[in-house]
Design an enzyme around this catalytic site. Sequence first.
Site, PDB file in Angstrom:
ATOM      1  N   LYS A  50       0.848  -1.205   0.000  1.00 50.06           N
ATOM      2  CA  LYS A  50       0.000   0.000   0.000  1.00 50.06           C
ATOM      3  C   LYS A  50       0.877   1.247   0.000  1.00 50.06           C
ATOM      4  CE  LYS A  50      -3.849  -2.372   2.190  1.00 50.06           C
ATOM      5  NZ  LYS A  50      -4.517  -2.792   3.429  1.00 50.06           N
ATOM      6  N   GLN A  94      -4.922  -1.562   9.561  1.00 53.79           N
ATOM      7  CA  GLN A  94      -4.807  -2.881   8.930  1.00 53.79           C
ATOM      8  C   GLN A  94      -5.410  -3.966   9.824  1.00 53.79           C
ATOM      9  OE1 GLN A  94      -3.749  -3.418   5.812  1.00 53.79           O
ATOM     10  NE2 GLN A  94      -3.988  -5.629   5.956  1.00 53.79           N
ATOM     11  N   ASP A 117     -11.446   2.594   3.917  1.00 54.17           N
ATOM     12  CA  ASP A 117     -11.794   1.174   3.773  1.00 54.17           C
ATOM     13  C   ASP A 117     -13.305   0.983   3.613  1.00 54.17           C
ATOM     14  OD1 ASP A 117      -9.660  -0.703   3.847  1.00 54.17           O
ATOM     15  OD2 ASP A 117      -9.297  -0.291   5.968  1.00 54.17           O
TER      16      ASP A 117
HETATM   17  N1  GUN Z   1      -7.006  -6.887   5.932  1.00 57.61           N
HETATM   18  C1  GUN Z   1      -7.314  -7.623   4.844  1.00 57.61           C
HETATM   19  N2  GUN Z   1      -7.931  -6.867   3.923  1.00 57.61           N
HETATM   20  C2  GUN Z   1      -7.999  -5.627   4.433  1.00 57.61           C
HETATM   21  C3  GUN Z   1      -8.519  -4.395   3.944  1.00 57.61           C
HETATM   22  O1  GUN Z   1      -9.058  -4.291   2.850  1.00 57.61           O
HETATM   23  N3  GUN Z   1      -8.393  -3.323   4.784  1.00 57.61           N
HETATM   24  C4  GUN Z   1      -7.831  -3.414   6.009  1.00 57.61           C
HETATM   25  N4  GUN Z   1      -7.780  -2.326   6.745  1.00 57.61           N
HETATM   26  N5  GUN Z   1      -7.336  -4.538   6.483  1.00 57.61           N
HETATM   27  C5  GUN Z   1      -7.428  -5.636   5.699  1.00 57.61           C
END
Ligand code: GUN
Length: 278
Positions: A50, A94, A117
């Site tokens: 990311k 996350q 998100d």
């Molecule tokens: N863990 C797995 N997929 C995601 C996601 O799309 N966003 C976040 N914040 N954590 C994750």
Amino acid sequence: MSAILMDGKALAADIKRTVKEKCLTMETAPTLAVVLVGDNPASAVYVRSKERDCGECGIRCLDHRLPEDTTEEQLLALVAELNERDDVDGILVQLPLPGQLRERVILEAIDPEKDVDAFHPFNVGRIMQFAPRFLPCTPAGVMELLKRYDVDPAGKECVVIGRSNIVGKPMAMLLLQAGGTVTVCHTRTADLAAHCRRADILVSAAGQVGLVREDMVKPGAVVIDVAMNRDEDGKLCGDCVKAVSDKASYLTPVPGGVGPMTRAMLMVNTLTAAQMRR
Ligand code: GUN
């Protein structure tokens, strides 16, 4: 006949190029704060990619690493600080979080306007009402792929395998909003194969190697494999067996299908958050 592979990597690169062009026209760069608690190795890999995406798009990325034994109070204090900061446009915590931290409490603490998100109940509610502000990244990435390959869900039988908050449920909502007739299957579904065989568009987000076999796929169906599994040799693979590609018209590869699209949509959401706040 082999299915046409849907090239998520190429489409994601296109989308990120567009995001970058827009970021360059802004007075200050959009800013994403990424919070990683603990040392889950998979999460560390996701967070690194990311951060790389942000770099490619001209998005400023603030990296917050907290130790495994962080308390809820400490994490809430960081979220509150990021909510307050005027120079932060998007906040991503996350998942999964270490056991002592309640996901619901943390996600509900994020300012919905910075919730890139789309996990906050306010944003989930907006999605349910077909008035989304942020689109959840993975389902939105799938919808972009369908659009790119001229697959219109309107009037189609859509089957989603998985009922998670991150993929299954919001995926069902976006397909429904697009006019699909949607069935959501899950671990308790009695006859998964029978449901899948009816699907014009089949989205699998089960995370189970070999779950979707070729006999479960209607000839000519569009198959979207969202899963990221490891096979017995440790190689990345989805939920579909290889022979699905002999039945489907379109199929997403793993890796290189949905994964890069998820990451690209996070960049889109960060840009959207910044545009809304300026
Ligand atoms: N863990 C797995 N997929 C995601 C996601 O799309 N966003 C976040 N914040 N954590 C994750």
